[in-house]
Every structure is written in C-alpha cells, then in structure tokens.
Scaffold this motif. Sequence first.
Motif, PDB file in Angstrom:
ATOM      1  N   THR A 108       0.844  -1.197   0.000  1.00  9.62           N
ATOM      2  CA  THR A 108       0.000   0.000   0.000  1.00  9.62           C
ATOM      3  C   THR A 108       0.874   1.240   0.000  1.00  9.62           C
ATOM      4  OG1 THR A 108      -1.879   1.089   1.103  1.00  9.62           O
ATOM      5  CG2 THR A 108      -0.181   0.182   2.528  1.00  9.62           C
ATOM      6  N   PRO A 109       0.453   2.320  -0.656  1.00 10.13           N
ATOM      7  CA  PRO A 109       1.204   3.574  -0.567  1.00 10.13           C
ATOM      8  C   PRO A 109       1.050   4.173   0.831  1.00 10.13           C
ATOM      9  CG  PRO A 109      -0.807   3.872  -1.845  1.00 10.13           C
ATOM     10  CD  PRO A 109      -0.697   2.412  -1.572  1.00 10.13           C
ATOM     11  N   PRO A 110       2.123   4.679   1.438  1.00  5.92           N
ATOM     12  CA  PRO A 110       2.040   5.211   2.802  1.00  5.92           C
ATOM     13  C   PRO A 110       1.142   6.434   2.931  1.00  5.92           C
ATOM     14  CG  PRO A 110       4.171   5.706   1.816  1.00  5.92           C
ATOM     15  CD  PRO A 110       3.494   4.742   0.899  1.00  5.92           C
ATOM     16  N   TYR A 233      -5.745   4.613  -6.249  1.00  7.06           N
ATOM     17  CA  TYR A 233      -4.932   3.417  -6.054  1.00  7.06           C
ATOM     18  C   TYR A 233      -4.595   3.281  -4.582  1.00  7.06           C
ATOM     19  CZ  TYR A 233      -0.173   1.574  -5.365  1.00  7.06           C
ATOM     20  OH  TYR A 233       0.952   0.954  -4.867  1.00  7.06           O
ATOM     21  N   ILE A 234      -4.918   2.103  -4.018  1.00  6.84           N
ATOM     22  CA  ILE A 234      -4.681   1.910  -2.596  1.00  6.84           C
ATOM     23  C   ILE A 234      -3.973   0.601  -2.285  1.00  6.84           C
ATOM     24  CG2 ILE A 234      -6.850   0.724  -2.033  1.00  6.84           C
ATOM     25  CD1 ILE A 234      -7.012   2.625   0.436  1.00  6.84           C
ATOM     26  N   ILE A 235      -3.968  -0.351  -3.249  1.00  7.44           N
ATOM     27  CA  ILE A 235      -3.354  -1.665  -3.047  1.00  7.44           C
ATOM     28  C   ILE A 235      -2.600  -2.076  -4.295  1.00  7.44           C
ATOM     29  CG2 ILE A 235      -3.925  -4.141  -2.971  1.00  7.44           C
ATOM     30  CD1 ILE A 235      -3.897  -2.949  -0.209  1.00  7.44           C
ATOM     31  N   THR A 236      -1.398  -2.597  -4.112  1.00  3.90           N
ATOM     32  CA  THR A 236      -0.650  -3.203  -5.206  1.00  3.90           C
ATOM     33  C   THR A 236      -0.590  -4.710  -5.002  1.00  3.90           C
ATOM     34  OG1 THR A 236       1.563  -3.469  -6.176  1.00  3.90           O
ATOM     35  CG2 THR A 236       1.470  -2.531  -3.970  1.00  3.90           C
ATOM     36  N   GLU A 237      -1.005  -5.453  -6.027  1.00  5.71           N
ATOM     37  CA  GLU A 237      -1.024  -6.916  -5.958  1.00  5.71           C
ATOM     38  C   GLU A 237      -0.758  -7.484  -7.346  1.00  5.71           C
ATOM     39  OE1 GLU A 237      -3.644  -8.402  -7.607  1.00  5.71           O
ATOM     40  OE2 GLU A 237      -4.966  -6.679  -7.826  1.00  5.71           O
ATOM     41  N   LEU A 259     -10.103  -8.885  -1.751  1.00  2.00           N
ATOM     42  CA  LEU A 259      -9.810  -8.575  -0.357  1.00  2.00           C
ATOM     43  C   LEU A 259      -8.316  -8.746  -0.116  1.00  2.00           C
ATOM     44  CD1 LEU A 259     -11.009  -7.991   2.507  1.00  2.00           C
ATOM     45  CD2 LEU A 259     -11.175 -10.480   2.783  1.00  2.00           C
ATOM     46  N   ARG A 260      -7.653  -7.648   0.245  1.00  2.00           N
ATOM     47  CA  ARG A 260      -6.199  -7.690   0.403  1.00  2.00           C
ATOM     48  C   ARG A 260      -5.757  -7.080   1.724  1.00  2.00           C
ATOM     49  NH1 ARG A 260      -2.874 -10.450  -3.515  1.00  2.00           N
ATOM     50  NH2 ARG A 260      -4.312 -10.875  -5.239  1.00  2.00           N
ATOM     51  N   GLY A 261      -4.727  -7.678   2.300  1.00  2.00           N
ATOM     52  CA  GLY A 261      -4.135  -7.161   3.526  1.00  2.00           C
ATOM     53  C   GLY A 261      -2.755  -6.589   3.242  1.00  2.00           C
ATOM     54  N   ALA A 262      -2.484  -5.393   3.743  1.00  2.00           N
ATOM     55  CA  ALA A 262      -1.218  -4.709   3.456  1.00  2.00           C
ATOM     56  C   ALA A 262      -0.118  -5.203   4.401  1.00  2.00           C
ATOM     57  CB  ALA A 262      -1.393  -3.205   3.600  1.00  2.00           C
ATOM     58  N   VAL A 263       0.951  -5.758   3.816  1.00  2.00           N
ATOM     59  CA  VAL A 263       2.082  -6.229   4.609  1.00  2.00           C
ATOM     60  C   VAL A 263       3.358  -5.433   4.330  1.00  2.00           C
ATOM     61  CG1 VAL A 263       1.195  -8.570   4.893  1.00  2.00           C
ATOM     62  CG2 VAL A 263       2.609  -8.029   2.907  1.00  2.00           C
ATOM     63  N   ASN A 264       3.274  -4.504   3.394  1.00  2.00           N
ATOM     64  CA  ASN A 264       4.433  -3.647   3.113  1.00  2.00           C
ATOM     65  C   ASN A 264       3.973  -2.327   2.492  1.00  2.00           C
ATOM     66  OD1 ASN A 264       4.216  -5.615   0.553  1.00  2.00           O
ATOM     67  ND2 ASN A 264       5.045  -3.656  -0.125  1.00  2.00           N
TER      68      ASN A 264
END
Length: 324
Positions: A108-110, A233-237, A259-264
Amino acid sequence: MFCSNAQAETYQDKIKVKVFIAAMFEIGENSGDKAGEFQHWYNQYFTDSKPIKVKGAHSPVYCNSEGVCGSVLGMGKVGSSASMQAITLSPKFDFSKSYFVLSGVAGTPPSKGTIGDVSWASWLVDYDLGHRWKAEEDEKGAPTFTPRKGYEDIRRYQLNSELLKWNLHLSQSVALKDSKEASAYRMKYPDAAARRSPAITVGTHMTGDTFFHGPGLSKQAQYIAELYNADDYIITEMEAAAIAQVLNRTVGIERIMSLRGAVNFDQGNPNETTLQHLDPAPGETAGGFAETVENIVLVGSKTVDYIVDNWDVWEKGVPKFKEE
C-alpha cells in the motif's frame, strides 16, 4: 442438496459452490505451521474437507458441507488465472450462483494505508497493457505510460458497488490485530495514514506482475487509476485483474470480491532509497505479516458466513443494501 466430495468425484453430481475463496500462495502446509494466505481460511472452513484434484490447477480445491470452497491458485497473473480457469471449467463444480473472494497480501502507498490494513476493492486495474519508456526519453516530469489500444475491456473492472456496500457494512465492527514491530516500523514514515493503526479501507487494487516499487512508480499507479476513471490506487497486488478476466468470460464479475491485507509499503521512508527498502537489513522488515493474514480472514469471513447463512436470498443475486 449438497453432495459429498466422493460423489463429486464420480461426476454424477456437481458441487454447488456458494462461495469460492481464492488465495495465491501458502508458505508450507495448510495447517500447523507459519500461515500464508490460505491457512486461516483452511482452519476456519476446510479442516474436515478432502482435497479435490483439478487438472490444470496449482493446488487442490477444498469444499465443506455448507458450499464454501477454496484453493491456492498460485502467484502472478498467469499462474492464478490459469488455475481459476481450470477450476471454473471443471465438471466437478457448479459455479452458476457462486460468489468469489480473491484474497491475499499486498502493498500500500504510505499516503493512503498502513501495515495491517485490510482493503476491499472497488476497482481492479491492470498496471500493464500499455506502453512504457524511460523518463529521460521524454520531457522531464512527463508520464512514462500510455494505454495500448485494444485492451479497453480487460484493463479495468469495476466491482459490484452493492456488494461492496455489504462488505463494508458486515466488516465494520471487526477489531483488526496489530504487532509491536509493525507499530514501530510505521513511525519511520511521516504520512498520517502510514502511522495510524490498521483499518478497513476501500479503493483500486492495482494488478502488476512486476513488483513495482518506489515513489515514482507508486505515482504512476495513481496516474493509471485516474486515467481509467477508477478510484484512488490503494493496493498493489499481482493477480486480481487477471482472475477477473477469466471469471468475466466464464461466470461474470457481478459476484467478485477482492480482499487484500497490506504487509508492506510500496516505497521506502524518506531516509532510505528504494533499493535499500527492497533489501532491508536484519530486523528492519515491517513486521505484522502474521497479524495481517489473520486480519484478512477476520474481515472476509463476515461476508462468507453472511452469504451462506442467508443463501435463500443471496443465491438469487446481490440483494440491495439497506442499512440495518
């Protein structure tokens, strides 16, 4: 009546799938070791299920007696979409009324998210399917991407807004887990979104086989989202837009959830270069991976259970959302 795995393997009856949960990788076993993307789903729904092998799929499919099925599809566009196509076309399953949860970890972008966040997608956008060139080969500061003609129907997918309303409503009371390591790591970033506690977010999930990284490419991802009139844009996958293309061709996209969880974070903090962030020193990783993969299931299971518990309504399609 829901058929057993043994019956399904005789091809006499198809398993009527109510919800299919797609993970992209598992670290080791499905249970009993360090959890990847599938283990918590497996522990919640499939511990009594037998593996169903599908020709062309990365991993077996598991189904419980309530009509919930799931599998690990493999990472990246080709691997995940090939598995999804093999499974949806298999004569062992009936996906005519199924809902799909595309589930996994992400970046995710900070400026918009933090470690431990769980995000529902409003749009799925392909980061590729265009032309790119080096920045020095154009005017300084100009975008270095333009869409390629002919991909208009497969480069972006707007997910069902009514289903998204249900997702956000059902998961709004979930208490997300966090870790001391992730909490400390966030403080390296000046952004308010990066420094806060984990939350449930919504926006565009950007699919790219390349692990794009750094503020420049993050800005480009936002540029592409805006270019396609999608949400921020909120998630990169690496998989969702490709899987959506397969499902659009086979069963439609009205019942897809991402459904995505941000780990970085998708870039380093102001005191490190992009390459330094990609290759951290020991002890300098973000932390929070274990908590995030659990958060994904804490959030997603609310929707899965609600659909199954109210199947007499949901099998007909996504009901209009009314605030309870």
